[in-house]
Design an enzyme around this catalytic site. Structure first.
Site, PDB file in Angstrom:
ATOM      1  N   TYR A 146       0.839  -1.204   0.000  1.00 16.82           N
ATOM      2  CA  TYR A 146       0.000   0.000   0.000  1.00 16.82           C
ATOM      3  C   TYR A 146       0.877   1.258   0.000  1.00 16.82           C
ATOM      4  CZ  TYR A 146      -3.740   3.191   1.464  1.00 16.82           C
ATOM      5  OH  TYR A 146      -4.642   4.222   1.527  1.00 16.82           O
TER       6      TYR A 146
HETATM    7  N1  LIG Z   1      -9.951   5.774   4.625  1.00 10.06           N
HETATM    8  C1  LIG Z   1      -8.669   5.939   4.923  1.00 10.06           C
HETATM    9  O1  LIG Z   1      -8.230   5.762   6.070  1.00 10.06           O
HETATM   10  C2  LIG Z   1      -7.717   6.404   3.862  1.00 10.06           C
HETATM   11  C3  LIG Z   1      -6.491   6.957   4.243  1.00 10.06           C
HETATM   12  C4  LIG Z   1      -5.596   7.361   3.253  1.00 10.06           C
HETATM   13  C5  LIG Z   1      -5.924   7.200   1.940  1.00 10.06           C
HETATM   14  N2  LIG Z   1      -7.116   6.639   1.589  1.00 10.06           N
HETATM   15  C6  LIG Z   1      -7.394   6.446   0.177  1.00 10.06           C
HETATM   16  O2  LIG Z   1      -8.621   7.076  -0.136  1.00 10.06           O
HETATM   17  C7  LIG Z   1      -9.251   6.392  -1.217  1.00 10.06           C
HETATM   18  C8  LIG Z   1     -10.701   6.078  -0.859  1.00 10.06           C
HETATM   19  O3  LIG Z   1     -10.699   5.294   0.314  1.00 10.06           O
HETATM   20  P1  LIG Z   1     -12.002   4.960   1.156  1.00 10.06           P
HETATM   21  O4  LIG Z   1     -11.596   4.960   2.563  1.00 10.06           O
HETATM   22  O5  LIG Z   1     -13.145   5.779   0.709  1.00 10.06           O
HETATM   23  O6  LIG Z   1     -12.197   3.415   0.703  1.00 10.06           O
HETATM   24  P2  LIG Z   1     -13.497   2.518   0.403  1.00 10.06           P
HETATM   25  O7  LIG Z   1     -13.017   1.102   0.485  1.00 10.06           O
HETATM   26  O8  LIG Z   1     -14.632   2.929   1.273  1.00 10.06           O
HETATM   27  O9  LIG Z   1     -13.866   2.900  -1.103  1.00 10.06           O
HETATM   28  C9  LIG Z   1     -13.056   2.502  -2.181  1.00 10.06           C
HETATM   29  C10 LIG Z   1     -13.934   2.322  -3.398  1.00 10.06           C
HETATM   30  O10 LIG Z   1     -13.089   1.925  -4.498  1.00 10.06           O
HETATM   31  C11 LIG Z   1     -13.754   0.881  -5.213  1.00 10.06           C
HETATM   32  N3  LIG Z   1     -12.768   0.044  -5.913  1.00 10.06           N
HETATM   33  C12 LIG Z   1     -11.815  -0.727  -5.342  1.00 10.06           C
HETATM   34  N4  LIG Z   1     -11.139  -1.389  -6.288  1.00 10.06           N
HETATM   35  C13 LIG Z   1     -11.647  -1.022  -7.475  1.00 10.06           C
HETATM   36  C14 LIG Z   1     -11.362  -1.381  -8.819  1.00 10.06           C
HETATM   37  N5  LIG Z   1     -10.404  -2.262  -9.135  1.00 10.06           N
HETATM   38  N6  LIG Z   1     -12.087  -0.812  -9.818  1.00 10.06           N
HETATM   39  C15 LIG Z   1     -13.091   0.069  -9.507  1.00 10.06           C
HETATM   40  N7  LIG Z   1     -13.392   0.427  -8.256  1.00 10.06           N
HETATM   41  C16 LIG Z   1     -12.695  -0.115  -7.250  1.00 10.06           C
HETATM   42  C17 LIG Z   1     -14.507   0.111  -4.144  1.00 10.06           C
HETATM   43  O11 LIG Z   1     -15.553  -0.675  -4.691  1.00 10.06           O
HETATM   44  C18 LIG Z   1     -15.002   1.228  -3.229  1.00 10.06           C
HETATM   45  O12 LIG Z   1     -16.276   1.713  -3.607  1.00 10.06           O
HETATM   46  C19 LIG Z   1      -8.393   5.127  -1.465  1.00 10.06           C
HETATM   47  O13 LIG Z   1      -7.515   5.366  -2.548  1.00 10.06           O
HETATM   48  C20 LIG Z   1      -7.610   4.984  -0.188  1.00 10.06           C
HETATM   49  O14 LIG Z   1      -6.392   4.309  -0.376  1.00 10.06           O
HETATM   50  C21 LIG Z   1      -8.026   6.240   2.526  1.00 10.06           C
END
Ligand SMILES: NC(=O)c1ccc[n+]([C@@H]2O[C@H](COP(=O)([O-])OP(=O)(O)OC[C@H]3O[C@@H](n4cnc5c(N)ncnc54)[C@H](O)[C@@H]3O)[C@@H](O)[C@H]2O)c1
Length: 239
Positions: A146
């Protein structure tokens, strides 16, 4: 156009866009959640969706054509979809999982930019916002795949920004610390506790706080920042 917009940070960003007059296109692999998200957004403005596997260039190209057919153009691209691939020491993680995380978190944004940047160049306008992570700057233990994918996304942001600096297209990324979304289901509790312990504000990021920064970066008000990394870490980032 917001990838992974069916839930979490992507959906929060999507909810904000119509307030500024933007039509919304959501791309996600989860069809059911995509439909629910579109139903919630419909009263706010124009919304369309495509079920997209972001690592598949044909799926991305088809969805890009559908988005342009529905909306005429795509001026804003938010590369938000991401996965964690679980937690473990580097030597404990299996190669297929490691590659999948790189594929979704880094190759996916490359493919969406590849599909949508040429149209932005033609029109001389665009805003690209990549959702990276504090893990890409700091390197979280037990998340080498990651952290590497998000460091890669930061590097891609900087390269693409320089390529487009005179084309009217600004490319930036944000580096959130932990936000309590369903992505937590993919992580061990001890890893979540570790992330919280590193945040000086001692709380998780709210998705609406992330959406506010994404909304600004996607707007015309963001005019002299490109290739930049915007902090969303409650004080964790020291550079
Ligand atoms: N929530 C956190 O703590 C956090 C922290 C830092 C960064 N992020 C980043 O923020 C972004 C959103 O995270 P989140 O917390 O909303 O996650 P989440 O898991 O709630 O949402 C992610 C979405 O991406 C979709 N997805 C995953 N793989 C896919 C693919 N191959 N093709 C199409 N869609 C796909 C999923 O279906 C989901 O709807 C991510 O890139 C994550 O790495 C999140």
């Amino acid at each position: 156009m917001i990838t992974g917009g069916a839930r979490g940070i992507g959906f929060a960003a999507a909810e904000r866009m119509p307030r500024s007059g933007a039509g919304v296109v959501l791309w996600d692999i989860d069809e059911k959640r995509l439909t629910e998200a579109a139903e919630r957004l419909a009263p706010l403005g124009t919304v369309s969706t495509s079920v997209v596997e972001l690592t598949d260039e044909e799926s991305v190209a088809k969805a890009a054509a559908a988005a342009i057919a529905a909306h005429g153009k795509v001026d804003i691209l938010v590369n938000n979809a991401g996965i964690t691939g679980g937690n473990g020491k580097l030597w404990e993680l299996d190669p297929a999982t490691w590659r999948r995380v790189l594929d979704v978190n880094l190759v996916g944004p490359y493919l969406t930019c590849r599909a949508l940047v040429p149209g932005m160049i033609e029109r001389g306008y665009g805003r690209i916002v990549n959702i990276a992570s504090i893990a890409g700057k700091d390197g979280n233990p037990n998340a080498s795949h990651y952290s590497a994918s998000k460091a890669g996304l930061i590097g891609m942001t900087k390269s693409l920004a320089k390529e487009l600096a005179q084309a009217g297209i600004l490319v930036n990324c944000v580096t959130p610390a932990a936000a309590k979304t369903e992505i937590f289901d993919q992580m061990k509790q001890e890893h979540i506790d570790f992330m919280l312990s590193k945040i000086p504000m001692n709380r998780f990021l709210g998705v609406e706080e992330a959406a506010a920064m994404i909304g600004w970066l996607a707007s015309e008000d963001c005019a002299f920042s490109t290739g930049a990394v915007f902090d969303l870490s409650g004080g964790r980032a020291v550079y």
